[in-house]
Motif scaffolding. Structure first.
Motif, PDB file in Angstrom:
ATOM      1  N   GLN A   1       0.828  -1.208   0.000  1.00  0.00           N
ATOM      2  CA  GLN A   1       0.000   0.000   0.000  1.00  0.00           C
ATOM      3  C   GLN A   1       0.864   1.261   0.000  1.00  0.00           C
ATOM      4  O   GLN A   1       1.995   1.269   0.474  1.00  0.00           O
ATOM      5  CB  GLN A   1      -0.934   0.022   1.225  1.00  0.00           C
ATOM      6  CG  GLN A   1      -2.070  -0.976   1.154  1.00  0.00           C
ATOM      7  CD  GLN A   1      -3.139  -0.678   2.195  1.00  0.00           C
ATOM      8  OE1 GLN A   1      -3.234   0.446   2.686  1.00  0.00           O
ATOM      9  NE2 GLN A   1      -3.941  -1.679   2.522  1.00  0.00           N
ATOM     10  N   THR A   2       0.264   2.316  -0.545  1.00  0.00           N
ATOM     11  CA  THR A   2       0.942   3.607  -0.614  1.00  0.00           C
ATOM     12  C   THR A   2       0.275   4.590   0.337  1.00  0.00           C
ATOM     13  O   THR A   2      -0.956   4.638   0.421  1.00  0.00           O
ATOM     14  CB  THR A   2       0.896   4.179  -2.040  1.00  0.00           C
ATOM     15  OG1 THR A   2       1.503   3.245  -2.931  1.00  0.00           O
ATOM     16  CG2 THR A   2       1.631   5.512  -2.124  1.00  0.00           C
TER      17      THR A   2
ATOM     18  N   THR B   1       1.251   8.441   2.944  1.00  0.00           N
ATOM     19  CA  THR B   1       1.976   9.707   3.003  1.00  0.00           C
ATOM     20  C   THR B   1       2.669   9.837   4.351  1.00  0.00           C
ATOM     21  O   THR B   1       2.055   9.589   5.398  1.00  0.00           O
ATOM     22  CB  THR B   1       1.015  10.900   2.818  1.00  0.00           C
ATOM     23  OG1 THR B   1       0.305  10.734   1.592  1.00  0.00           O
ATOM     24  CG2 THR B   1       1.780  12.209   2.789  1.00  0.00           C
TER      25      THR B   1
ATOM     26  N   PHE C   1      -1.990   5.900   6.120  1.00  0.00           N
ATOM     27  CA  PHE C   1      -2.479   4.984   5.098  1.00  0.00           C
ATOM     28  C   PHE C   1      -3.997   4.960   5.196  1.00  0.00           C
ATOM     29  O   PHE C   1      -4.548   4.390   6.157  1.00  0.00           O
ATOM     30  CB  PHE C   1      -1.900   3.585   5.305  1.00  0.00           C
ATOM     31  CG  PHE C   1      -0.416   3.517   5.125  1.00  0.00           C
ATOM     32  CD1 PHE C   1       0.137   3.237   3.893  1.00  0.00           C
ATOM     33  CD2 PHE C   1       0.430   3.749   6.204  1.00  0.00           C
ATOM     34  CE1 PHE C   1       1.516   3.181   3.725  1.00  0.00           C
ATOM     35  CE2 PHE C   1       1.803   3.693   6.045  1.00  0.00           C
ATOM     36  CZ  PHE C   1       2.353   3.421   4.806  1.00  0.00           C
TER      37      PHE C   1
ATOM     38  N   SER D   1       5.295  10.576  -0.567  1.00  0.00           N
ATOM     39  CA  SER D   1       4.574   9.335  -0.821  1.00  0.00           C
ATOM     40  C   SER D   1       5.485   8.160  -0.489  1.00  0.00           C
ATOM     41  O   SER D   1       6.639   8.111  -0.937  1.00  0.00           O
ATOM     42  CB  SER D   1       4.138   9.265  -2.283  1.00  0.00           C
ATOM     43  OG  SER D   1       3.483   8.034  -2.550  1.00  0.00           O
ATOM     44  N   VAL D   2       4.975   7.227   0.312  1.00  0.00           N
ATOM     45  CA  VAL D   2       5.766   6.059   0.715  1.00  0.00           C
ATOM     46  C   VAL D   2       4.973   4.792   0.455  1.00  0.00           C
ATOM     47  O   VAL D   2       3.739   4.794   0.456  1.00  0.00           O
ATOM     48  CB  VAL D   2       6.160   6.136   2.207  1.00  0.00           C
ATOM     49  CG1 VAL D   2       7.093   7.298   2.478  1.00  0.00           C
ATOM     50  CG2 VAL D   2       4.921   6.235   3.102  1.00  0.00           C
ATOM     51  N   ARG D   3       5.693   3.701   0.239  1.00  0.00           N
ATOM     52  CA  ARG D   3       5.067   2.404  -0.010  1.00  0.00           C
ATOM     53  C   ARG D   3       5.592   1.387   1.002  1.00  0.00           C
ATOM     54  O   ARG D   3       6.797   1.375   1.309  1.00  0.00           O
ATOM     55  CB  ARG D   3       5.343   1.930  -1.433  1.00  0.00           C
ATOM     56  CG  ARG D   3       4.718   0.549  -1.763  1.00  0.00           C
ATOM     57  CD  ARG D   3       5.090   0.105  -3.167  1.00  0.00           C
ATOM     58  NE  ARG D   3       4.519   0.991  -4.159  1.00  0.00           N
ATOM     59  CZ  ARG D   3       3.288   0.853  -4.666  1.00  0.00           C
ATOM     60  NH1 ARG D   3       2.510  -0.138  -4.222  1.00  0.00           N
ATOM     61  NH2 ARG D   3       2.849   1.694  -5.567  1.00  0.00           N
TER      62      ARG D   3
ATOM     63  N   VAL E   1       9.028   0.912   5.054  1.00  0.00           N
ATOM     64  CA  VAL E   1       8.572   1.620   3.852  1.00  0.00           C
ATOM     65  C   VAL E   1       9.769   2.174   3.084  1.00  0.00           C
ATOM     66  O   VAL E   1      10.876   2.277   3.625  1.00  0.00           O
ATOM     67  CB  VAL E   1       7.628   2.791   4.226  1.00  0.00           C
ATOM     68  CG1 VAL E   1       6.393   2.292   4.944  1.00  0.00           C
ATOM     69  CG2 VAL E   1       8.362   3.835   5.067  1.00  0.00           C
TER      70      VAL E   1
ATOM     71  N   GLU F   1      10.488   5.377  -0.080  1.00  0.00           N
ATOM     72  CA  GLU F   1       9.840   6.500  -0.753  1.00  0.00           C
ATOM     73  C   GLU F   1       9.441   6.106  -2.163  1.00  0.00           C
ATOM     74  O   GLU F   1      10.193   5.436  -2.883  1.00  0.00           O
ATOM     75  CB  GLU F   1      10.793   7.695  -0.784  1.00  0.00           C
ATOM     76  CG  GLU F   1      10.169   8.936  -1.399  1.00  0.00           C
ATOM     77  CD  GLU F   1      11.108  10.126  -1.365  1.00  0.00           C
ATOM     78  OE1 GLU F   1      10.740  11.199  -1.908  1.00  0.00           O
ATOM     79  OE2 GLU F   1      12.222   9.991  -0.796  1.00  0.00           O
ATOM     80  N   GLU F   2       8.241   6.500  -2.540  1.00  0.00           N
ATOM     81  CA  GLU F   2       7.751   6.257  -3.884  1.00  0.00           C
ATOM     82  C   GLU F   2       8.305   7.335  -4.801  1.00  0.00           C
ATOM     83  O   GLU F   2       8.010   8.521  -4.627  1.00  0.00           O
ATOM     84  CB  GLU F   2       6.216   6.305  -3.909  1.00  0.00           C
ATOM     85  CG  GLU F   2       5.555   4.993  -3.558  1.00  0.00           C
ATOM     86  CD  GLU F   2       5.694   3.972  -4.676  1.00  0.00           C
ATOM     87  OE1 GLU F   2       4.873   3.975  -5.604  1.00  0.00           O
ATOM     88  OE2 GLU F   2       6.641   3.152  -4.618  1.00  0.00           O
TER      89      GLU F   2
END
Length: 259
Positions: free
Chosen positions: A199-200, A202, A215, A234-236, A247, A249-250
């Motif tokens: 999931q992505t 912030t 999330f 944005s992080v995943r 996580v 960083e996206e």
């Protein structure tokens, strides 16, 4: 009212009562009718039924003070119950300084249990000292032990009934976290975090490398793989290890083309 103040109130009552015993007997003996009055009072207070009642009041009063912290009121009543017991035996000529010393030491140890929790060590030592003083103070230790046993059983039953009646007022409730952490408040149990993989979200705080990310509507404590991520990125979630949510960083996979 602080625990120290409550303990001080009960302790002061105990010490004052013990200090007044010789004065009460001396004042009564100094009058013409003194010996008769003092003998009658001593005989009344040392009657087996009265003795058992006074000991029961002492046990229940101090027990309730230890369990419910009643600002010293019930503790003082308990000390008075024991004090009248000792007064009766003092007037009957059966109390020595050792007996009163054991009683006072027992009360002090019980009060210290209120101020300095010792996992029951001070409470047990205080109870043994107090009960030893009670038995040794009587003209007949065997009769005193019997009265004490009866008073203890009745007092224990009363304490259990009161605790059952008012369970929400005991000191144990002050040692238990009552606040319920719910998902509506943004708290998520670690057993429900596996679904976050992939999931992505912030980052709400800077991740250095740990911090908090959002999330959906859930605030999750996360950690990076070692790098630093500023807030608002944005992080995943790449994997979950127990309560540890990792996580990265996206990155924008489609950078803007430069003409």
């Amino acid at each position: 009212m602080s625990k120290l103040h409550r303990a001080g109130s009960v302790g002061a009552a105990s010490l004052m009562l013990c200090a007044l015993m010789p004065g009460i007997a001396g004042a009564a003996a100094s009058s013409a009718a003194g010996p008769t009055a003092i003998s009658a009072l001593g005989g009344f207070l040392t009657h087996p039924v009265v003795t058992t009642l006074l000991l029961m009041i002492g046990i229940v009063g101090i027990g309730l003070e230890l369990l419910f912290w009643t600002s010293g009121l019930l503790g003082t009543a308990g000390v008075l119950g024991f004090g009248l017991y000792f007064l009766g035996n003092y007037l009957a000529g059966g109390v020595g300084s050792l007996d009163i010393g054991l009683f006072v030491l027992g009360v002090i140890l019980l009060l210290l249990e209120l101020i300095i929790p010792s996992f029951g060590i001070l409470g047990i030592a205080g109870t043994i000292s107090l009960f030893s003083g009670v038995i040794l103070a009587a003209e007949s230790p065997q009769a005193a032990a019997l009265s004490l046993a009866i008073a203890f059983v009745i007092g224990l039953v009363l304490l259990l009934l009161i605790v059952k009646k008012f369970p929400q007022r005991g000191i144990w409730n002050r040692l238990i976290l009552k606040e319920e952490l719910t998902s509506e408040q943004g708290f998520v149990s670690s057993s429900f975090k596996l679904h976050l993989i992939g999931q992505t979200g912030t980052s709400l705080t800077p991740l250095r490398p740990s911090g908090t990310a959002l999330f959906g509507e859930d605030r999750i404590d996360v950690v990076t793989e070692g790098g630093f991520i500023t807030a608002g990125k944005s992080v995943r979630v790449v994997h979950v290890e127990g309560s540890r949510v990792v996580v990265h960083e996206e990155k924008d996979e489609h950078p803007a083309q430069i003409d």
